[in-house]
Design a protein around this motif. Sequence first.
Motif, PDB file in Angstrom:
ATOM      1  N   GLU A 146       1.041  -2.723  -7.508  1.00 41.16           N
ATOM      2  CA  GLU A 146       2.340  -2.445  -8.109  1.00 41.16           C
ATOM      3  C   GLU A 146       3.422  -2.245  -7.044  1.00 41.16           C
ATOM      4  O   GLU A 146       4.591  -2.518  -7.269  1.00 41.16           O
ATOM      5  N   LYS A 147       3.032  -1.805  -5.869  1.00 39.96           N
ATOM      6  CA  LYS A 147       3.987  -1.542  -4.790  1.00 39.96           C
ATOM      7  C   LYS A 147       4.318  -2.789  -3.963  1.00 39.96           C
ATOM      8  O   LYS A 147       5.254  -2.780  -3.190  1.00 39.96           O
ATOM      9  N   LEU A 148       3.555  -3.864  -4.132  1.00 38.77           N
ATOM     10  CA  LEU A 148       3.793  -5.089  -3.363  1.00 38.77           C
ATOM     11  C   LEU A 148       4.942  -5.885  -3.958  1.00 38.77           C
ATOM     12  O   LEU A 148       5.127  -5.919  -5.174  1.00 38.77           O
ATOM     13  N   SER A 149       5.660  -6.567  -3.090  1.00 35.29           N
ATOM     14  CA  SER A 149       6.663  -7.510  -3.572  1.00 35.29           C
ATOM     15  C   SER A 149       5.919  -8.750  -4.089  1.00 35.29           C
ATOM     16  O   SER A 149       4.730  -8.929  -3.815  1.00 35.29           O
ATOM     17  N   LYS A 150       6.630  -9.604  -4.791  1.00 36.29           N
ATOM     18  CA  LYS A 150       6.011 -10.825  -5.308  1.00 36.29           C
ATOM     19  C   LYS A 150       5.496 -11.689  -4.161  1.00 36.29           C
ATOM     20  O   LYS A 150       4.396 -12.241  -4.236  1.00 36.29           O
ATOM     21  N   ARG A 151       6.273 -11.778  -3.104  1.00 35.50           N
ATOM     22  CA  ARG A 151       5.862 -12.588  -1.939  1.00 35.50           C
ATOM     23  C   ARG A 151       4.604 -12.015  -1.291  1.00 35.50           C
ATOM     24  O   ARG A 151       3.681 -12.742  -0.956  1.00 35.50           O
ATOM     25  N   GLU A 152       4.554 -10.695  -1.116  1.00 36.04           N
ATOM     26  CA  GLU A 152       3.372 -10.057  -0.528  1.00 36.04           C
ATOM     27  C   GLU A 152       2.145 -10.259  -1.419  1.00 36.04           C
ATOM     28  O   GLU A 152       1.039 -10.483  -0.928  1.00 36.04           O
ATOM     29  N   TYR A 153       2.374 -10.184  -2.720  1.00 35.15           N
ATOM     30  CA  TYR A 153       1.270 -10.391  -3.668  1.00 35.15           C
ATOM     31  C   TYR A 153       0.710 -11.812  -3.559  1.00 35.15           C
ATOM     32  O   TYR A 153      -0.500 -12.010  -3.551  1.00 35.15           O
TER      33      TYR A 153
END
Length: 191
Positions: A146-153
Amino acid sequence: MSKRIDRNSSLELLRIISMLFIVMNHYSGEEPWNMKGASLVNVISYQLYKPLGQVGVDIFVLITGYFLASKVDANYAISMKRASKVWLEVWFYSVVVFFAGSFYYSHFSIVNMVKGFLPIVFNNYWFATAYIILVLLAPFINKLLEKLSKREYIVLLIITIFCGEVIPVIGNTTFSLDKGFGDILAVYLVG
């Protein structure tokens, strides 16, 4: 992300189909059949059934990921309860199978008894062991995701899919040990 996802009969049917695929894979024996003198139908059946197990496992874990993703706010006690339930079911059937096998084959050994009584500890059933680990870690994984950005995910997905699904194909089992937690973690993250 504390939305409630209700059960969907289409997904439940898909889960049943995935279990059927797994059974068909086990029917194939997961070992090369003796193809000498085998009919073309038997050879084709083996080739069709064998990959269905991994497809079934992936579908099952995708559905699990879909439902557990909504449980970010679930506390660890709920995960422990869920994992304990699965552990007890696996333990019960493992003990029953141990005694039935010992009686039927007249072959009792202390080593097999310990493995039969501690199936998760000794990884007798790779999926049950990996699934319990996943259920125990799900609340933490979900909070981190939930804490990750879309790019990091997306980067995380690429790395886990590559390490858990692609690299084992060429024989590098460092992340996944052929079939294990790394294998289902990548699929869970997609779900």
